[in-house]
Design a protein around this motif. Structure first.
Motif, PDB file in Angstrom:
ATOM      1  N   PRO A 156       5.175  14.835  -2.204  1.00 33.61           N
ATOM      2  CA  PRO A 156       4.152  14.727  -1.156  1.00 33.61           C
ATOM      3  C   PRO A 156       3.824  13.251  -0.887  1.00 33.61           C
ATOM      4  O   PRO A 156       3.624  12.477  -1.835  1.00 33.61           O
ATOM      5  CB  PRO A 156       2.942  15.442  -1.743  1.00 33.61           C
ATOM      6  CG  PRO A 156       3.420  16.176  -2.954  1.00 33.61           C
ATOM      7  CD  PRO A 156       4.691  15.530  -3.387  1.00 33.61           C
ATOM      8  N   ALA A 157       3.803  12.858   0.350  1.00 34.05           N
ATOM      9  CA  ALA A 157       3.506  11.462   0.708  1.00 34.05           C
ATOM     10  C   ALA A 157       2.136  11.048   0.182  1.00 34.05           C
ATOM     11  O   ALA A 157       1.921   9.896  -0.175  1.00 34.05           O
ATOM     12  CB  ALA A 157       3.582  11.288   2.220  1.00 34.05           C
ATOM     13  N   SER A 158       1.224  11.999   0.121  1.00 32.72           N
ATOM     14  CA  SER A 158      -0.130  11.674  -0.333  1.00 32.72           C
ATOM     15  C   SER A 158      -0.161  11.278  -1.813  1.00 32.72           C
ATOM     16  O   SER A 158      -1.011  10.503  -2.222  1.00 32.72           O
ATOM     17  CB  SER A 158      -1.067  12.860  -0.097  1.00 32.72           C
ATOM     18  OG  SER A 158      -0.586  13.995  -0.791  1.00 32.72           O
ATOM     19  N   LEU A 159       0.782  11.775  -2.613  1.00 31.22           N
ATOM     20  CA  LEU A 159       0.808  11.439  -4.038  1.00 31.22           C
ATOM     21  C   LEU A 159       1.130   9.961  -4.242  1.00 31.22           C
ATOM     22  O   LEU A 159       0.452   9.274  -5.004  1.00 31.22           O
ATOM     23  CB  LEU A 159       1.828  12.313  -4.781  1.00 31.22           C
ATOM     24  CG  LEU A 159       1.970  12.074  -6.283  1.00 31.22           C
ATOM     25  CD1 LEU A 159       0.645  12.324  -7.001  1.00 31.22           C
ATOM     26  CD2 LEU A 159       3.066  12.970  -6.860  1.00 31.22           C
ATOM     27  N   ARG A 160       2.123   9.470  -3.553  1.00 36.25           N
ATOM     28  CA  ARG A 160       2.482   8.047  -3.658  1.00 36.25           C
ATOM     29  C   ARG A 160       1.334   7.169  -3.154  1.00 36.25           C
ATOM     30  O   ARG A 160       0.978   6.180  -3.774  1.00 36.25           O
ATOM     31  CB  ARG A 160       3.756   7.777  -2.868  1.00 36.25           C
ATOM     32  CG  ARG A 160       4.220   6.336  -2.966  1.00 36.25           C
ATOM     33  CD  ARG A 160       5.569   6.147  -2.262  1.00 36.25           C
ATOM     34  NE  ARG A 160       6.045   4.806  -2.414  1.00 36.25           N
ATOM     35  CZ  ARG A 160       5.734   3.798  -1.604  1.00 36.25           C
ATOM     36  NH1 ARG A 160       4.939   4.006  -0.574  1.00 36.25           N
ATOM     37  NH2 ARG A 160       6.211   2.584  -1.820  1.00 36.25           N
ATOM     38  N   LYS A 161       0.769   7.558  -2.026  1.00 33.26           N
ATOM     39  CA  LYS A 161      -0.343   6.790  -1.449  1.00 33.26           C
ATOM     40  C   LYS A 161      -1.532   6.766  -2.411  1.00 33.26           C
ATOM     41  O   LYS A 161      -2.144   5.718  -2.634  1.00 33.26           O
ATOM     42  CB  LYS A 161      -0.751   7.411  -0.111  1.00 33.26           C
ATOM     43  CG  LYS A 161      -1.766   6.621   0.654  1.00 33.26           C
ATOM     44  CD  LYS A 161      -2.103   7.340   1.951  1.00 33.26           C
ATOM     45  CE  LYS A 161      -1.940   6.381   3.088  1.00 33.26           C
ATOM     46  NZ  LYS A 161      -2.222   6.990   4.381  1.00 33.26           N
ATOM     47  N   PHE A 162      -1.841   7.921  -2.996  1.00 31.93           N
ATOM     48  CA  PHE A 162      -2.930   8.019  -3.965  1.00 31.93           C
ATOM     49  C   PHE A 162      -2.664   7.122  -5.175  1.00 31.93           C
ATOM     50  O   PHE A 162      -3.560   6.440  -5.670  1.00 31.93           O
ATOM     51  CB  PHE A 162      -3.101   9.478  -4.405  1.00 31.93           C
ATOM     52  CG  PHE A 162      -4.148   9.685  -5.458  1.00 31.93           C
ATOM     53  CD1 PHE A 162      -5.497   9.617  -5.145  1.00 31.93           C
ATOM     54  CD2 PHE A 162      -3.780   9.926  -6.773  1.00 31.93           C
ATOM     55  CE1 PHE A 162      -6.465   9.795  -6.120  1.00 31.93           C
ATOM     56  CE2 PHE A 162      -4.739  10.102  -7.756  1.00 31.93           C
ATOM     57  CZ  PHE A 162      -6.086  10.041  -7.428  1.00 31.93           C
ATOM     58  N   HIS A 163      -1.413   7.106  -5.643  1.00 35.20           N
ATOM     59  CA  HIS A 163      -1.034   6.296  -6.795  1.00 35.20           C
ATOM     60  C   HIS A 163      -1.202   4.800  -6.477  1.00 35.20           C
ATOM     61  O   HIS A 163      -1.740   4.045  -7.284  1.00 35.20           O
ATOM     62  CB  HIS A 163       0.407   6.607  -7.194  1.00 35.20           C
ATOM     63  CG  HIS A 163       0.827   6.031  -8.502  1.00 35.20           C
ATOM     64  ND1 HIS A 163       0.401   6.523  -9.712  1.00 35.20           N
ATOM     65  CD2 HIS A 163       1.645   4.987  -8.797  1.00 35.20           C
ATOM     66  CE1 HIS A 163       0.947   5.826 -10.687  1.00 35.20           C
ATOM     67  NE2 HIS A 163       1.695   4.878 -10.164  1.00 35.20           N
ATOM     68  N   ILE A 164      -0.791   4.413  -5.304  1.00 33.24           N
ATOM     69  CA  ILE A 164      -0.905   3.004  -4.900  1.00 33.24           C
ATOM     70  C   ILE A 164      -2.368   2.595  -4.761  1.00 33.24           C
ATOM     71  O   ILE A 164      -2.779   1.540  -5.256  1.00 33.24           O
ATOM     72  CB  ILE A 164      -0.130   2.756  -3.592  1.00 33.24           C
ATOM     73  CG1 ILE A 164       1.379   2.858  -3.854  1.00 33.24           C
ATOM     74  CG2 ILE A 164      -0.486   1.401  -2.989  1.00 33.24           C
ATOM     75  CD1 ILE A 164       2.225   2.891  -2.602  1.00 33.24           C
ATOM     76  N   ILE A 165      -3.166   3.418  -4.112  1.00 29.71           N
ATOM     77  CA  ILE A 165      -4.593   3.097  -3.937  1.00 29.71           C
ATOM     78  C   ILE A 165      -5.294   3.032  -5.298  1.00 29.71           C
ATOM     79  O   ILE A 165      -6.088   2.122  -5.554  1.00 29.71           O
ATOM     80  CB  ILE A 165      -5.275   4.109  -2.997  1.00 29.71           C
ATOM     81  CG1 ILE A 165      -4.752   3.911  -1.574  1.00 29.71           C
ATOM     82  CG2 ILE A 165      -6.793   3.979  -3.037  1.00 29.71           C
ATOM     83  CD1 ILE A 165      -5.149   4.995  -0.595  1.00 29.71           C
ATOM     84  N   SER A 166      -4.958   3.950  -6.189  1.00 30.32           N
ATOM     85  CA  SER A 166      -5.546   3.933  -7.535  1.00 30.32           C
ATOM     86  C   SER A 166      -5.147   2.662  -8.275  1.00 30.32           C
ATOM     87  O   SER A 166      -5.949   2.078  -9.011  1.00 30.32           O
ATOM     88  CB  SER A 166      -5.097   5.159  -8.334  1.00 30.32           C
ATOM     89  OG  SER A 166      -5.544   6.336  -7.720  1.00 30.32           O
ATOM     90  N   GLY A 167      -3.908   2.232  -8.097  1.00 31.61           N
ATOM     91  CA  GLY A 167      -3.448   0.992  -8.721  1.00 31.61           C
ATOM     92  C   GLY A 167      -4.210  -0.223  -8.213  1.00 31.61           C
ATOM     93  O   GLY A 167      -4.577  -1.117  -8.984  1.00 31.61           O
ATOM     94  N   ILE A 168      -4.468  -0.253  -6.928  1.00 29.04           N
ATOM     95  CA  ILE A 168      -5.251  -1.356  -6.347  1.00 29.04           C
ATOM     96  C   ILE A 168      -6.671  -1.336  -6.910  1.00 29.04           C
ATOM     97  O   ILE A 168      -7.223  -2.386  -7.259  1.00 29.04           O
ATOM     98  CB  ILE A 168      -5.250  -1.260  -4.809  1.00 29.04           C
ATOM     99  CG1 ILE A 168      -3.848  -1.555  -4.268  1.00 29.04           C
ATOM    100  CG2 ILE A 168      -6.285  -2.195  -4.193  1.00 29.04           C
ATOM    101  CD1 ILE A 168      -3.649  -1.212  -2.807  1.00 29.04           C
ATOM    102  N   VAL A 169      -7.248  -0.150  -7.033  1.00 33.04           N
ATOM    103  CA  VAL A 169      -8.597  -0.018  -7.603  1.00 33.04           C
ATOM    104  C   VAL A 169      -8.607  -0.544  -9.041  1.00 33.04           C
ATOM    105  O   VAL A 169      -9.521  -1.276  -9.437  1.00 33.04           O
ATOM    106  CB  VAL A 169      -9.090   1.445  -7.532  1.00 33.04           C
ATOM    107  CG1 VAL A 169     -10.327   1.658  -8.377  1.00 33.04           C
ATOM    108  CG2 VAL A 169      -9.351   1.845  -6.089  1.00 33.04           C
ATOM    109  N   LEU A 170      -7.582  -0.198  -9.826  1.00 35.87           N
ATOM    110  CA  LEU A 170      -7.512  -0.687 -11.205  1.00 35.87           C
ATOM    111  C   LEU A 170      -7.433  -2.209 -11.238  1.00 35.87           C
ATOM    112  O   LEU A 170      -8.125  -2.855 -12.039  1.00 35.87           O
ATOM    113  CB  LEU A 170      -6.323  -0.071 -11.953  1.00 35.87           C
ATOM    114  CG  LEU A 170      -6.186  -0.508 -13.412  1.00 35.87           C
ATOM    115  CD1 LEU A 170      -7.408  -0.098 -14.228  1.00 35.87           C
ATOM    116  CD2 LEU A 170      -4.913   0.063 -14.030  1.00 35.87           C
TER     117      LEU A 170
END
Length: 145
Positions: free
Chosen positions: A45-59
């Motif tokens: 799902p495209a949303s999974l990669r996007k979620f992972h990237i956004i979470s990484g930026i938050v970290l």
């Protein structure tokens, strides 16, 4: 600095650290999800990669906030740095998180090394978070009445 109390700063640090650890956990599980789709050759799902990237930026942002709080708080309270192993632990975690973020930007079919580096850094980061949490607890004890 002669500020009346650093308690407010330590509260922000405590919440930031808790959120950083939670975000790391979220990244771990979303990364496993990405890996699972890759291994099973399923559509991701495209949303999974996007979620992972956004979470990484938050970290990354949370860890940089923690670095700033640690520097300001320690210099403000003691007038200098290096009063505990927490400085080394914290800098190690900051470097690992930023390296992880950088390695993530390098991941592509042409750079097969980047994914392995990214995963390796993140596994090492687990040990870094344990070290920084233990040394941070020692620091907290110094400030409690």
């Amino acid at each position: 600095m002669n500020l009346p109390s650093f308690l407010w700063l330590w509260k922000i640090a405590a919440w930031s650290m808790g959120l950083a650890l939670a975000t790391y956990g979220v990244l771990f599980f979303s990364g496993l999800g990405i890996l699972s789709t890759r291994i099973n050759r399923q559509a991701r799902p495209a949303s999974l990669r996007k979620f992972h990237i956004i979470s990484g930026i938050v970290l990354c942002l949370l860890v940089l906030l923690l670095l700033a709080i640690g520097l300001v708080g320690t210099i403000g309270y003691y007038g200098s740095l290096g009063h505990s192993p927490h400085l080394i632990a914290g800098l190690t975690v900051v470097i690992l998180v930023l390296l992880s973020g950088w390695s993530a930007t390098q991941i592509s079919p042409q750079k097969s090394w980047a994914r392995l580096l990214h995963v390796g850094i993140n596994l090492t980061l687990f040990v870094g978070f344990i070290f920084v949490s233990l040394t941070g607890w020692q620091v907290v004890q110094k400030y409690l009445p």
